[in-house]
Design a protein around this motif. Structure first.
Motif, short mmCIF file in Angstrom:
data_model
loop_
_atom_site.label_atom_id
_atom_site.label_comp_id
_atom_site.label_asym_id
_atom_site.label_seq_id
_atom_site.Cartn_x
_atom_site.Cartn_y
_atom_site.Cartn_z
N THR A 48 35.44 40.61 26.98
CA THR A 48 36.45 40.97 27.90
C THR A 48 35.95 41.25 29.22
OG1 THR A 48 37.51 42.32 26.22
CG2 THR A 48 38.19 42.90 28.45
N ARG A 49 34.75 41.72 29.24
CA ARG A 49 33.99 41.85 30.79
C ARG A 49 33.52 40.28 31.03
NH1 ARG A 49 31.51 47.00 31.55
NH2 ARG A 49 33.78 48.32 31.62
N ARG A 50 33.11 39.41 30.01
CA ARG A 50 32.69 38.05 30.60
C ARG A 50 33.94 37.42 31.28
NH1 ARG A 50 33.79 32.93 29.02
NH2 ARG A 50 35.34 33.53 27.35
N ILE A 51 35.17 37.49 30.72
CA ILE A 51 36.40 36.81 31.08
C ILE A 51 36.81 37.47 32.45
CG2 ILE A 51 39.01 36.51 30.80
CD1 ILE A 51 38.12 36.18 27.77
N GLU A 52 36.71 38.71 32.53
CA GLU A 52 37.12 39.59 33.83
C GLU A 52 36.21 39.04 34.63
OE1 GLU A 52 37.78 44.00 35.20
OE2 GLU A 52 36.27 43.81 33.76
N LYS A 53 34.87 39.09 34.77
CA LYS A 53 33.78 38.43 35.71
C LYS A 53 34.13 37.12 36.09
CE LYS A 53 28.80 38.14 36.29
NZ LYS A 53 27.50 38.20 35.77
N LYS A 54 34.68 36.32 35.28
CA LYS A 54 34.93 34.91 35.60
C LYS A 54 36.20 34.66 36.31
CE LYS A 54 34.71 30.47 33.23
NZ LYS A 54 34.37 29.68 32.03
N TYR A 55 37.33 35.35 35.79
CA TYR A 55 38.51 35.04 36.49
C TYR A 55 39.27 36.03 37.31
CZ TYR A 55 38.16 30.99 33.42
OH TYR A 55 37.91 29.81 32.65
N SER A 56 38.37 37.16 37.60
CA SER A 56 39.21 38.12 38.53
C SER A 56 39.32 37.77 39.90
CB SER A 56 38.53 39.46 38.46
OG SER A 56 39.06 40.39 39.52
N ARG A 57 40.44 37.87 40.50
CA ARG A 57 40.72 37.50 42.02
C ARG A 57 39.96 38.45 42.63
NH1 ARG A 57 45.26 39.09 44.82
NH2 ARG A 57 46.67 40.44 43.64
N PHE A 58 39.80 39.73 42.03
CA PHE A 58 39.12 40.92 43.04
C PHE A 58 37.77 40.87 43.03
CE2 PHE A 58 43.32 42.44 41.44
CZ PHE A 58 43.94 42.32 42.55
N ASN A 59 37.26 40.02 42.12
CA ASN A 59 35.79 39.82 42.23
C ASN A 59 35.45 38.61 43.00
OD1 ASN A 59 32.96 39.36 41.66
ND2 ASN A 59 33.39 39.07 39.45
N HIS A 60 34.63 38.80 44.12
CA HIS A 60 34.72 37.86 45.19
C HIS A 60 33.27 36.77 44.81
CE1 HIS A 60 37.05 39.70 47.79
NE2 HIS A 60 36.45 40.97 47.94
N ASP A 100 54.17 31.03 37.71
CA ASP A 100 53.33 30.20 38.67
C ASP A 100 52.11 30.99 38.99
OD1 ASP A 100 52.28 28.20 40.44
OD2 ASP A 100 54.21 27.89 41.40
N ILE A 101 51.03 30.39 38.74
CA ILE A 101 49.55 31.14 38.80
C ILE A 101 49.09 30.56 40.32
CG2 ILE A 101 48.72 30.81 36.34
CD1 ILE A 101 46.93 28.39 37.25
N THR A 102 50.11 29.88 41.06
CA THR A 102 49.71 29.57 42.52
C THR A 102 50.42 30.65 43.41
OG1 THR A 102 51.33 28.15 42.98
CG2 THR A 102 49.53 27.13 41.93
N ALA A 103 51.02 31.78 42.84
CA ALA A 103 51.74 32.56 43.53
C ALA A 103 50.82 33.52 44.58
CB ALA A 103 52.56 33.52 42.71
N GLY A 104 49.54 33.59 44.39
CA GLY A 104 48.66 34.24 45.16
C GLY A 104 49.00 34.74 46.69
N LEU A 151 44.66 30.34 43.27
CA LEU A 151 45.18 30.77 41.94
C LEU A 151 45.15 32.06 41.71
CD1 LEU A 151 43.19 27.83 40.36
CD2 LEU A 151 45.61 27.56 41.27
N ASP A 152 45.93 32.62 40.60
CA ASP A 152 45.73 33.82 40.27
C ASP A 152 46.08 34.02 38.66
OD1 ASP A 152 45.99 36.64 39.46
OD2 ASP A 152 47.34 37.08 41.22
N PHE A 153 44.89 34.17 37.86
CA PHE A 153 45.26 34.19 36.58
C PHE A 153 45.63 35.61 36.07
CE2 PHE A 153 42.19 30.20 35.95
CZ PHE A 153 43.30 29.65 35.96
N GLY A 154 46.03 36.37 36.91
CA GLY A 154 46.48 37.78 36.69
C GLY A 154 47.56 37.76 35.42
N GLY A 155 48.26 36.92 35.38
CA GLY A 155 49.44 36.86 34.48
C GLY A 155 49.15 36.46 32.99
N ILE A 156 47.73 36.11 32.72
CA ILE A 156 47.44 35.56 31.41
C ILE A 156 46.25 36.13 30.87
CG2 ILE A 156 48.89 33.23 31.63
CD1 ILE A 156 46.36 31.63 32.10
N ALA A 157 45.22 36.26 32.04
CA ALA A 157 43.63 36.77 31.74
C ALA A 157 43.78 37.70 30.74
CB ALA A 157 43.03 37.05 33.05
#
Length: 295
Positions: A48-60, A100-104, A151-157
């Motif tokens: 879970t932490r691996r995926i969060e670290k890789k795909y979070s838009r809040f992690n710069h 739409d994952i481009t809704a950022g 991109l924002d994967f928040g809806g599927i991550a």
């Protein structure tokens, strides 16, 4: 034992809990072996932490933030990211462009909470010019993200992480039934002979169940706006946005819960149902799948 992972014995085995993806996460395991239960839960935590670290838009420093920062250029993508983009295209197509994952750019304008304010119509209009999955160019190992898009994967991550974690438990511990719960997104690891009983939260009485769903395999996901919304001049705005208008969806249910072959598909369908607004019931009825809608 890790300080970020707690483990307690239950009548059925063990319950582990930790915090990730801005959510309380739990793993229920039907084993009395404490060391084994800890090893299983730790594997869920790590994935879970691996995926969060890789795909979070809040992690710069995440891979996703890197893709967004380099918009305007062709960029290489790995197999995992390519697969998520393919799934995102399915979400986009099935929802008629609403999921739409481009809704950022539009998501950044909206905040939900007691101190949130409405964005201006002019800012919404500007942001919508930089939204649209069809504007992306995607190849097997390359992505072109146009300038000023993100991109924002928040809806599927979280749903993806849930399935991934459950799959790892099934692979490494095939004879031990487990239930992975990442903030309400749920996936079964191994087939449970005795069904798991999962409560459906009552939108009018939070933290209480309005019903239960039995799970022996697959996944479960709920989309809704009972906890994230904005009140402006006496009107309530849910956090799920209509990308045709840039404003929250009108007439959406309070929540939609879906049971499917995996958590990712359940999450996709529950979100699309919310996006359908007043047509949520009709959309779900057309999917030939178990669901529960609260209004």
């Amino acid at each position: 034992m890790s300080e970020e992972l707690s483990l307690a014995a239950t009548s059925l085995g063990h319950l582990a809990s930790f915090h990730a993806m801005a959510s309380r996460c739990e793993v229920l395991m039907r084993t009395a072996d404490r060391e084994l239960a800890y090893a299983m839960a730790h594997q869920v935590l790590q994935e879970t932490r691996r995926i969060e670290k890789k795909y979070s838009r809040f992690n710069h420093t995440s891979l996703l933030s890197g893709l967004n920062a380099n918009a305007g250029d062709w960029q290489n993508i790995d197999v995992e990211t390519s697969a998520l983009l393919v799934f995102s295209k399915q979400c986009f197509d099935l929802s008629d462009g609403m999921f739409d994952i481009t809704a950022g750019p539009i998501l950044k304008l909206w905040n939900f909470g007691s101190d949130a304010n409405m964005p201006t119509s002019a800012s919404i209009e500007r942001a919508l010019k930089h939204v649209g999955f069809g504007k992306l160019s995607i190849e097997a190992s390359r992505l072109y993200l146009p300038l000023d898009m993100s991109l924002d994967f928040g809806g599927i991550a979280k749903e993806y992480a849930c399935d991934r974690a459950a799959s790892l438990l099934t692979l490494h511990y095939p004879h031990i039934p487990a239930l992975v719960n990442l903030g309400g997104d749920i996936a079964c690891a191994s087939v449970a002979e005795k069904p798991w009983q999962v409560g459906i939260e009552d939108p009018s009485e939070l933290n209480n169940a309005t019903g239960t769903i039995s799970l022996t395999g697959g996944g479960l996901a709920t989309s809704g706006h009972t906890r994230r919304y904005l009140l402006n001049k006496g009107k309530r705005y849910g956090h799920i946005l209509n990308l045709n208008t840039g404003y929250p969806v009108e007439g959406a249910p309070l929540s939609v819960t879906v049971k499917a072959a995996n958590c990712l598909v359940a999450g996709m369908l529950s979100t699309i149902a919310m996006l359908k607004g007043v047509n949520a019931q009709a959309f779900m009825a057309s999917q030939d799948i178990d669901f529960h809608i609260c209004r």
